[in-house]
Design a protein around this motif. Sequence first.
Motif, PDB file in Angstrom:
ATOM      1  N   ASN A  52       0.841  -1.199   0.000  1.00 32.80           N
ATOM      2  CA  ASN A  52       0.000   0.000   0.000  1.00 32.80           C
ATOM      3  C   ASN A  52       0.877   1.251   0.000  1.00 32.80           C
ATOM      4  OD1 ASN A  52      -2.911   1.018   0.461  1.00 32.80           O
ATOM      5  ND2 ASN A  52      -1.722   2.173   1.955  1.00 32.80           N
ATOM      6  N   GLY A  53       0.405   2.280  -0.668  1.00 30.93           N
ATOM      7  CA  GLY A  53       1.106   3.552  -0.679  1.00 30.93           C
ATOM      8  C   GLY A  53       0.140   4.692  -0.918  1.00 30.93           C
ATOM      9  N   VAL A  54       0.348   5.803  -0.225  1.00 31.42           N
ATOM     10  CA  VAL A  54      -0.497   6.986  -0.375  1.00 31.42           C
ATOM     11  C   VAL A  54       0.395   8.203  -0.577  1.00 31.42           C
ATOM     12  CG1 VAL A  54      -2.174   8.494   0.741  1.00 31.42           C
ATOM     13  CG2 VAL A  54      -2.352   6.025   1.036  1.00 31.42           C
ATOM     14  N   ARG A  55       0.016   9.062  -1.526  1.00 30.27           N
ATOM     15  CA  ARG A  55       0.753  10.300  -1.762  1.00 30.27           C
ATOM     16  C   ARG A  55      -0.241  11.452  -1.867  1.00 30.27           C
ATOM     17  NH1 ARG A  55       5.478  12.532  -4.087  1.00 30.27           N
ATOM     18  NH2 ARG A  55       6.470  10.485  -4.047  1.00 30.27           N
ATOM     19  N   ILE A  56       0.004  12.505  -1.094  1.00 34.99           N
ATOM     20  CA  ILE A  56      -0.774  13.745  -1.182  1.00 34.99           C
ATOM     21  C   ILE A  56       0.170  14.828  -1.664  1.00 34.99           C
ATOM     22  CG2 ILE A  56      -2.145  15.433   0.089  1.00 34.99           C
ATOM     23  CD1 ILE A  56      -2.791  13.201   2.101  1.00 34.99           C
TER      24      ILE A  56
END
Length: 327
Positions: A42-46
Amino acid sequence: MVISLRVLLIFSCLLPLTVRASTFGFSWDNDLFVGSDGQYTNGVRISWVGDAHERCDRNGTFTCGLAAALDPLPGISLEDEKHALTLSLEQIMITPSDISREMPDFNDLPYVGYSNLELGLFSWNGNNLFGYGVRVGVVGPDSGAEQSQKVVHKVTGSTEPQGWDNQLGSDLIGGAYFLHAHRLVRYSGRSLESEVGYAWGVDANNFNGTAKVGGFWRIGENLPRNFIPDYAGIGTAGSLVGLFDGEGFGWEIFVASFGEYIGYSYLEEHSGPYDVESRNGILGLVLGGGISLDDFSFTLTLQGSSSPIRKSDDILSFGNMSFMWRI
């Protein structure tokens, strides 16, 4: 001293208030999109991209001041290029293949959580984009990866991970990166447009130090004006630069391939009793598509590559959804 995720979050919220940001992006990687769970899970970028500043030789803004400081570097020109400040907060997590197991399996991967804050400056003209940036982050419990994965798995009804008590860390991560993208050909027909381009970059840091090069071809109607369609990969926040320079509804489908040299791997150097050895490099393929409006864009991509772990012959695959708004 380890910088906590709270400090990174506060800083990422305050900095956009000092510049009038023009683009906001939310990007989510997850291997559940391809029906698997393990390795990179999983990975999240804002991301924020500030307004484009032109004629920085006559402009006294903060962005232009930073561009002036970087002017000696290749690709930075105050007179004939646009410049924008970028800010991104990223969190990724790596897990073993069996997340229901509570005790460590030293023949598999350890649990690893990593969060980092990235600040960059991008300069571009009609066909070239150059970016320079720095990053600071943490590995370990302060990354918040354990809490994030448990929330995601609860929402999606997936197996709850049991081994985060044995995650790697805590450590401070820092580094710098460079990115260059170039439009080779852009062709406009009666109804369809197509574009071919490439990008390459170096990301020198003590978590995953890499050098990467990739090329892409995309086709569609009223193509977006950004330089890189791969929002989940090599582009980082640079994929958002120029995205909303056009107007009206458009769509795109694209294919990209890339190669990545792995110069340093935190997993290999700090895995202790785990049997982890990194490959020298990987090759990958990206397929995707998206739609864009005046103030909104959405893309869906699928990515597959050779495994970065030497003893694994499995394809490392995941999907990505990205949502972008002009603010």
